[in-house]
Design a protein around this motif. Structure first.
Motif, mmCIF file in Angstrom:
data_model
loop_
_atom_site.group_PDB
_atom_site.id
_atom_site.type_symbol
_atom_site.label_atom_id
_atom_site.label_comp_id
_atom_site.label_asym_id
_atom_site.label_seq_id
_atom_site.Cartn_x
_atom_site.Cartn_y
_atom_site.Cartn_z
ATOM 1 N N LEU A 1 0.732 -1.233 -0.257
ATOM 2 C CA LEU A 1 0.161 0.226 0.460
ATOM 3 C C LEU A 1 0.834 1.106 0.199
ATOM 4 N N PHE A 2 0.396 2.261 -0.662
ATOM 5 C CA PHE A 2 1.188 3.823 -0.799
ATOM 6 C C PHE A 2 0.238 4.847 -1.085
ATOM 7 N N PHE A 3 0.847 5.141 0.118
ATOM 8 C CA PHE A 3 -0.377 6.849 0.417
ATOM 9 C C PHE A 3 0.457 7.878 0.228
ATOM 10 N N ASN A 4 -0.287 9.371 -0.398
ATOM 11 C CA ASN A 4 0.636 10.162 -0.347
ATOM 12 C C ASN A 4 -0.012 11.408 0.422
ATOM 13 N N ILE A 5 0.634 11.992 1.644
ATOM 14 C CA ILE A 5 -0.226 13.196 2.082
ATOM 15 C C ILE A 5 0.357 14.085 1.756
ATOM 16 N N MET A 6 -0.408 14.721 1.404
ATOM 17 C CA MET A 6 -0.336 16.714 0.822
ATOM 18 C C MET A 6 -0.669 17.857 1.924
ATOM 19 N N GLY A 7 -1.235 19.005 1.643
ATOM 20 C CA GLY A 7 -1.787 19.358 2.465
ATOM 21 C C GLY A 7 -0.758 21.121 3.324
ATOM 22 N N SER A 8 -1.237 21.810 3.633
ATOM 23 C CA SER A 8 -0.969 23.322 3.894
ATOM 24 C C SER A 8 0.180 23.055 5.139
ATOM 25 N N ILE A 9 1.307 23.949 5.181
ATOM 26 C CA ILE A 9 2.073 23.635 6.550
ATOM 27 C C ILE A 9 1.198 24.151 7.443
ATOM 28 N N GLY A 10 1.353 23.329 8.189
ATOM 29 C CA GLY A 10 1.309 23.114 9.613
ATOM 30 C C GLY A 10 -0.267 22.656 9.854
ATOM 31 N N ALA A 11 -0.315 22.145 9.153
ATOM 32 C CA ALA A 11 -1.793 21.515 8.818
ATOM 33 C C ALA A 11 -2.521 20.075 9.804
ATOM 34 N N GLY A 12 -0.883 19.990 10.173
ATOM 35 C CA GLY A 12 -0.867 18.328 10.916
ATOM 36 C C GLY A 12 -0.568 17.723 10.530
ATOM 37 N N LYS A 13 -0.049 17.412 9.245
ATOM 38 C CA LYS A 13 0.142 15.633 8.367
ATOM 39 C C LYS A 13 1.365 15.112 9.136
ATOM 40 N N THR A 14 2.392 15.402 9.683
ATOM 41 C CA THR A 14 2.971 15.077 10.317
ATOM 42 C C THR A 14 2.723 14.528 12.036
ATOM 43 N N PHE A 15 2.225 15.357 12.153
ATOM 44 C CA PHE A 15 1.129 14.819 14.051
ATOM 45 C C PHE A 15 0.244 13.441 13.303
ATOM 46 N N LEU A 16 -0.550 13.682 12.046
ATOM 47 C CA LEU A 16 -1.232 12.377 11.972
ATOM 48 C C LEU A 16 -0.523 11.036 11.419
ATOM 49 N N LEU A 17 0.339 11.572 11.341
ATOM 50 C CA LEU A 17 1.141 10.369 10.462
ATOM 51 C C LEU A 17 1.569 9.221 12.188
ATOM 52 N N GLU A 18 2.756 10.227 13.025
ATOM 53 C CA GLU A 18 2.691 9.623 14.223
ATOM 54 C C GLU A 18 1.739 8.880 14.794
ATOM 55 N N ARG A 19 0.418 9.869 14.606
ATOM 56 C CA ARG A 19 -0.511 9.153 15.387
ATOM 57 C C ARG A 19 -1.021 7.712 14.673
ATOM 58 N N ILE A 20 -1.078 8.017 13.511
ATOM 59 C CA ILE A 20 -0.964 6.669 12.253
ATOM 60 C C ILE A 20 0.255 5.420 12.601
ATOM 61 N N ALA A 21 1.379 5.947 12.763
ATOM 62 C CA ALA A 21 2.412 4.908 12.865
ATOM 63 C C ALA A 21 2.117 4.331 14.663
ATOM 64 N N GLU A 22 1.653 4.732 15.884
ATOM 65 C CA GLU A 22 1.494 4.441 16.719
ATOM 66 C C GLU A 22 0.565 3.195 16.698
ATOM 67 N N LYS A 23 -0.635 3.524 15.680
ATOM 68 C CA LYS A 23 -1.738 2.858 15.466
ATOM 69 C C LYS A 23 -1.161 1.509 15.167
ATOM 70 N N LEU A 24 -0.372 2.053 13.726
ATOM 71 C CA LEU A 24 -0.200 0.772 12.226
ATOM 72 C C LEU A 24 1.022 -0.195 13.245
ATOM 73 N N SER A 25 2.211 0.131 13.362
ATOM 74 C CA SER A 25 3.214 -0.044 13.508
ATOM 75 C C SER A 25 3.819 -1.138 13.779
ATOM 76 N N PRO A 26 2.748 -1.894 15.356
ATOM 77 C CA PRO A 26 2.958 -2.915 16.147
ATOM 78 C C PRO A 26 2.469 -3.944 15.214
#
Ligand SMILES: Nc1nc2c(ncn2[C@@H]2O[C@H](COP(=O)(O)OP(=O)(O)O)[C@@H](O)[C@H]2O)c(=O)[nH]1
Ligand SMILES: [Mg+2]
Length: 217
Positions: free
Chosen positions: A34-59
Motif C-alpha cells: 500500500l502506498f499513500f501520498n499525504i499532502m496539505g498545507s504547512i502546519g495542517a498536522g500532516k506529521t502529527f497525523l502520521l505519528e498517530r497513524i504510526a503509533e496505531k499501525l507499527s505493531p
C-alpha cells in the motif's frame, strides 16, 4: 520541393513524471504493497497525523515514510520515534515531491521489507497537486484554523484526492467551523471520503485508517 525538417519533441516533464508514477503504482500493486501520498498545507498536522497513524499501525505492519521538506530532517526524525522507518528528502527550493524523487528512495531500500508506504509531501496546496508520486490514494489535510475559504480556493488538489482530512477538530466551535470545510470538500468531489480528525486528541484516526483500507487483524 518538399523539405523535410526534423524537430525534436521533448516529452513534457509532467508526462515523464506520470509514466514513472504509473510504474511505481504498478510495482507496488504487483508486490501487494500500500502506498499513500499525504499532502496539505504547512502546519495542517500532516506529521502529527502520521505519528498517530504510526503509533496505531507499527505493531502490526512494517511502515516506510518518505518526508518532503525544503530543509531539515525534523519531520522524519519525529515519525521515526514511532517505530517506523523514515527518510527525509530535502527539496532545496522545490515545492513538491515527484515520482523520480520517490523512485530514488525506493531504489535504496528493499521494498519487500515493508507493507505500507507513506509520503508526507511538501507543505502547500498548489504544487503537489500537479505531480503524481505513484501512490494508490492521495490524502489532502487541511486544518480548521486555515480559514473558511481554504478548500474553496484550492479545488484542484481536492479533485485529485480520494480522502480529505479536516484536522484540528478539537478546536471546532472555538471560533472555527469544521462543517463549512466538510461541505466544501463534498461539493468539489462528492465521492471523496471527508473526515474530521484531531491528531492532538486522537479522534478520527481509526476512521482515517479504515478509509485507507487498512484493517488491523
Ligand atoms: N490543536 C491541534 N493542534 C494540532 C493538531 N494537529 C497538529 N497540531 C499542531 O499544529 C502544528 C503543526 O503540526 P504538524 O504536524 O507539524 O503540521 P505539518 O506541517 O502539516 O506536518 C503543531 O504545533 C501541532 O502540535 C490537532 O489536531 N489539534
Ligand atoms: Mg510536517
Amino acid at each position: 520541393m518538399t523539405q523535410e525538417k526534423k524537430i525534436s519533441v521533448k516529452k513534457p516533464a509532467y508526462l515523464q513524471n506520470d509514466i514513472l508514477a504509473d510504474e511505481i503504482r504498478e510495482m507496488m500493486k504487483s508486490k501487494n504493497k500500500l502506498f499513500f501520498n499525504i499532502m496539505g498545507s504547512i502546519g495542517a498536522g500532516k506529521t502529527f497525523l502520521l505519528e498517530r497513524i504510526a503509533e496505531k499501525l507499527s505493531p502490526y505492519f512494517r511502515i516506510f515514510v518518505i518526508n518532503g521538506d525544503i530543509a531539515t530532517t525534523i519531520d522524519a526524525d519525529r515519525i521515526a520515534k514511532k517505530g517506523v522507518d523514515t527518510v527525509q528528502i530535502n527539496t532545496g527550493g522545490g515545492c513538491h515531491l515527484n515520482a523520480k524523487l520517490i523512485k530514488n528512495e525506493l531504489d535504496k531500500i528493499n521494498v519487500d521489507d515493508y507493507d505500507i508506504f507513506f509520503t508526507e509531501n511538501v507543505g502547500n496546496l498548489i504544487c503537489p497537486a500537479a505531480w503524481d508520486v505513484g501512490a494508490q490514494k492521495n490524502i489532502v489535510v487541511v486544518s480548521i484554523t486555515e480559514g473558511e475559504y481554504v478548500i474553496k480556493k484550492h479545488p484542484i488538489i481536492f479533485k485529485g484526492a480520494q480522502i480529505a482530512v479536516i484536522n484540528k477538530c478539537d478546536l471546532d466551535g472555538l471560533g472555527f467551523d469544521s462543517q463549512v470545510l466538510v461541505e466544501d470538500a463534498k461539493k468539489i468531489k462528492s465521492n471523496m471520503d471527508v473526515l474530521c480528525t484531531s491528531a492532538k486528541q486522537i479522534t478520527g484516526i481509526d476512521e482515517l485508517i479504515a478509509s485507507l483500507g487498512i484493517k488491523i487483524q
